[in-house]
Scaffold this active site. Structure first.
Site, PDB file in Angstrom:
ATOM      1  N   ARG A  26      38.459  32.223  41.632  1.00 40.81           N
ATOM      2  CA  ARG A  26      38.215  30.650  40.980  1.00 40.81           C
ATOM      3  C   ARG A  26      36.868  30.230  41.427  1.00 40.81           C
ATOM      4  O   ARG A  26      36.373  29.227  40.844  1.00 40.81           O
ATOM      5  CB  ARG A  26      39.532  29.914  41.094  1.00 40.81           C
ATOM      6  CG  ARG A  26      40.726  30.389  40.394  1.00 40.81           C
ATOM      7  CD  ARG A  26      41.798  29.953  40.886  1.00 40.81           C
ATOM      8  NE  ARG A  26      42.956  30.186  40.039  1.00 40.81           N
ATOM      9  CZ  ARG A  26      43.780  31.567  39.869  1.00 40.81           C
ATOM     10  NH1 ARG A  26      43.187  32.421  40.427  1.00 40.81           N
ATOM     11  NH2 ARG A  26      44.716  31.498  39.057  1.00 40.81           N
ATOM     12  N   SER A 166      53.148  32.542  34.643  1.00 35.83           N
ATOM     13  CA  SER A 166      51.596  33.408  34.811  1.00 35.83           C
ATOM     14  C   SER A 166      50.593  32.342  35.007  1.00 35.83           C
ATOM     15  O   SER A 166      50.282  31.581  34.239  1.00 35.83           O
ATOM     16  CB  SER A 166      51.525  34.191  33.624  1.00 35.83           C
ATOM     17  OG  SER A 166      50.173  34.656  33.788  1.00 35.83           O
ATOM     18  N   GLN A 168      47.865  33.197  35.514  1.00 31.57           N
ATOM     19  CA  GLN A 168      46.518  33.832  34.903  1.00 31.57           C
ATOM     20  C   GLN A 168      46.265  33.046  33.446  1.00 31.57           C
ATOM     21  O   GLN A 168      45.469  32.743  32.832  1.00 31.57           O
ATOM     22  CB  GLN A 168      46.504  35.344  34.823  1.00 31.57           C
ATOM     23  CG  GLN A 168      46.491  36.123  36.062  1.00 31.57           C
ATOM     24  CD  GLN A 168      46.275  37.635  36.166  1.00 31.57           C
ATOM     25  OE1 GLN A 168      46.767  38.183  35.203  1.00 31.57           O
ATOM     26  NE2 GLN A 168      46.307  38.161  37.310  1.00 31.57           N
ATOM     27  N   ASP A 317      53.558  39.049  44.032  1.00 33.92           N
ATOM     28  CA  ASP A 317      52.865  40.077  44.522  1.00 33.92           C
ATOM     29  C   ASP A 317      53.360  40.732  45.802  1.00 33.92           C
ATOM     30  O   ASP A 317      52.893  41.797  46.090  1.00 33.92           O
ATOM     31  CB  ASP A 317      51.151  39.711  44.836  1.00 33.92           C
ATOM     32  CG  ASP A 317      50.522  39.572  43.517  1.00 33.92           C
ATOM     33  OD1 ASP A 317      50.960  39.925  42.592  1.00 33.92           O
ATOM     34  OD2 ASP A 317      49.676  38.533  43.578  1.00 33.92           O
ATOM     35  N   LYS A 344      52.008  45.026  35.993  1.00 32.47           N
ATOM     36  CA  LYS A 344      50.795  44.650  36.970  1.00 32.47           C
ATOM     37  C   LYS A 344      50.045  46.140  37.255  1.00 32.47           C
ATOM     38  O   LYS A 344      50.006  46.686  35.885  1.00 32.47           O
ATOM     39  CB  LYS A 344      51.568  44.396  38.347  1.00 32.47           C
ATOM     40  CG  LYS A 344      52.249  43.316  38.419  1.00 32.47           C
ATOM     41  CD  LYS A 344      51.319  41.870  38.387  1.00 32.47           C
ATOM     42  CE  LYS A 344      52.105  40.595  38.309  1.00 32.47           C
ATOM     43  NZ  LYS A 344      51.511  39.391  38.065  1.00 32.47           N
TER      44      LYS A 344
END
Ligand code: S3P
Length: 431
Positions: A26, A166, A168, A317, A344
């Site tokens: 980012r 999410s 993302q 994760d 993933k």
């Protein structure tokens, strides 16, 4: 490449881990969208984040390295030009999904693709909201998979209700919303990591987060960003492998310094605490809207726990390494609500089930999770990372608790997020 990890009796030390992957991606993207010079310290120099730099440079933005700093020379959206070739996002889901949002807000055409794994990962989740905002989006199998092709510009804001937790997808919508007309709002039932919102605010965007009992709404009005310097903290998702190794070894004592402790990321600390390790946060401070601190762990005989659906976003994760902790812990650990793991870098539920079984762990795969009956000796053997960095690192930690050691085929996958993982592991094991 193959690597064999054998058992150890002691884990100790005081270490740092590489920079946060999410914040590193980012910092480059927001720096490129901003006006001015963004200096980034602690940037994660791993394959995934270097993919982001490569793509941003391919769109005409200057990114240079100066000593330990990365410097982005942002010129606002005017600094971007149509890429002359396909943008290769490598293995990085964050790169392809966030860049899609960014490109959708600009007025040109771009094609984005990646490696074999990335080309199997779902893109409909970004296609739907970006098309609703007015972008043209296509790709393999009707836009399901990369390579994807985007033509952006002239977007309008939308009210979007997230179907899955999410970060993302949420970030892709917000980045597109920066250059859309009107307000963009995103509602999430379960909060995913919120680095984008926090960083947008520090780059001067008109963004507002409203928390309510039923979920969180993020509202963004079109904004021009102003460059700010970014100090990237250590990645808790990388620290997790070391923290778990120490947690599962009675008497081990390990400190990981300068780790990002954003509450949307610290689920692993709750889990290790509930499993019986002693977890302590030291020297916590606030830096550009993110909590940063040191984590000290004292290991113990871990016990099994239940991990519930609502906990998953804050440890998404970390499920592979939690599965390893569960293999060492006494009793039956049940993880549910984790079906996102199937899409993933590999199908992490299937792979953790198959690879743990290969080394003698009693494990059962569920449609949305895992059941691990731990506490039996872990024999060891040969496993495969399936080119997934977090599988390679989780199985390496498992090797520390095995009788005969674990040989990991595809151990070089660690370079995606943690290039010197094995050297660091040796150092805390006194090897
Ligand atoms: C990330 C978000 C998560 C996470 C990934 C990084 C990010 O993915 O698994 O490693 O930086 O936004 P999803 O948002 O798809 O769950």
């Amino acid at each position: 490449m193959k690597k064999k990890i054998t058992s150890v009796k002691e884990i100790s030390g005081c270490i740092t881990v590489p920079g946060d992957k999410s914040i590193s991606h980012r910092s480059i993207m927001l720096g490129a969208l901003a006006e001015g010079r963004t200096e980034i310290s602690g940037f994660l120099e791993s394959a995934d984040c270097l993919s982001t730099i490569r793509c941003i440079r391919a769109m005409g933005v200057q990114v240079e390295k100066n000593g330990d700093l990365y410097i982005v020379h942002g010129k606002g959206i005017g600094g971007f030009k149509e890429p002359a070739d396909i943008l290769d996002c490598g293995n990085s889901g964050t790169t392809i999904r966030l860049l899609s949002g960014l490109v959708a807000g600009l007025g040109f055409h771009a094609v984005l693709t990646g490696d074999h794994s990335l080309r199997t990962r779902p893109m409909t989740r970004i296609k739907n909201p970006l098309m609703e905002m007015g972008a043209k989006f296509d790709g393999r199998e009707n836009g399901k998979f990369a390579p994807i092709s985007l033509r952006g510009g002239f977007l309008h804001g939308i009210d979007y209700r997230m179907q899955i937790a999410s970060a993302q997808v949420k970030s892709a919508i917000l980045l597109a919303g920066l250059n859309a007309s009107g307000e963009t709002s995103v509602f999430e039932l379960l909060s995913s990591r919120d680095h984008t919102e926090r960083m947008l605010a520090s780059f001067g965007a008109d963004v507002e987060v409203q928390k309510a009992a039923d979920g969180t709404t993020i509202k963004l009005r079109p904004s021009a960003l102003k460059a700010v310097n970014v100090e990237v903290p250590g990645d808790i998702s990388s620290a997790a492998f070391f923290l778990t190794a120490a947690a599962a070894m009675p008497g081990a004592e390990l400190t990981v310094k300068n780790v990002g402790l954003n509450p949307a990321r610290t689920g692993i600390l709750d889990v290790l605490d509930r499993m019986g390790a002693n977890v302590e946060i030291l020297n916590a401070s606030l830096n550009a809207g993110e909590i940063v601190g040191d984590v000290k762990i004292i290991g113990n005989h871990l016990k099994a726990i239940q991990i519930y659906d609502y906990e998953i976003p804050a440890l998404i994760d970390e499920v592979p390494i939690i599965a390893v902790a569960a293999a060492v812990a006494e009793g039956e650990t049940v993880i549910t609500g984790a079906s996102e793991l199937k899409v993933k870098e590999s199908d992490r539920l299937a792979v953790m089930a198959s690879e743990l079984a290969k080394v003698g762990v009693d494990v059962e795969e569920l449609p949305d999770g895992l059941i691990i009956r731990g506490g039996r000796p872990i024999k060891g053997g040969k496993v495969n990372s399936f080119s997934d960095h977090r599988i390679a690192m989780a199985m390496a930690v498992c090797g520390l608790f095995s009788k005969e050691g674990i040989e990991i085929e595809g151990s070089d996958a660690v370079a995606i997020s943690f290039p010197d993982f094995f050297e660091k592991l040796d150092s805390v094991c006194g090897r």
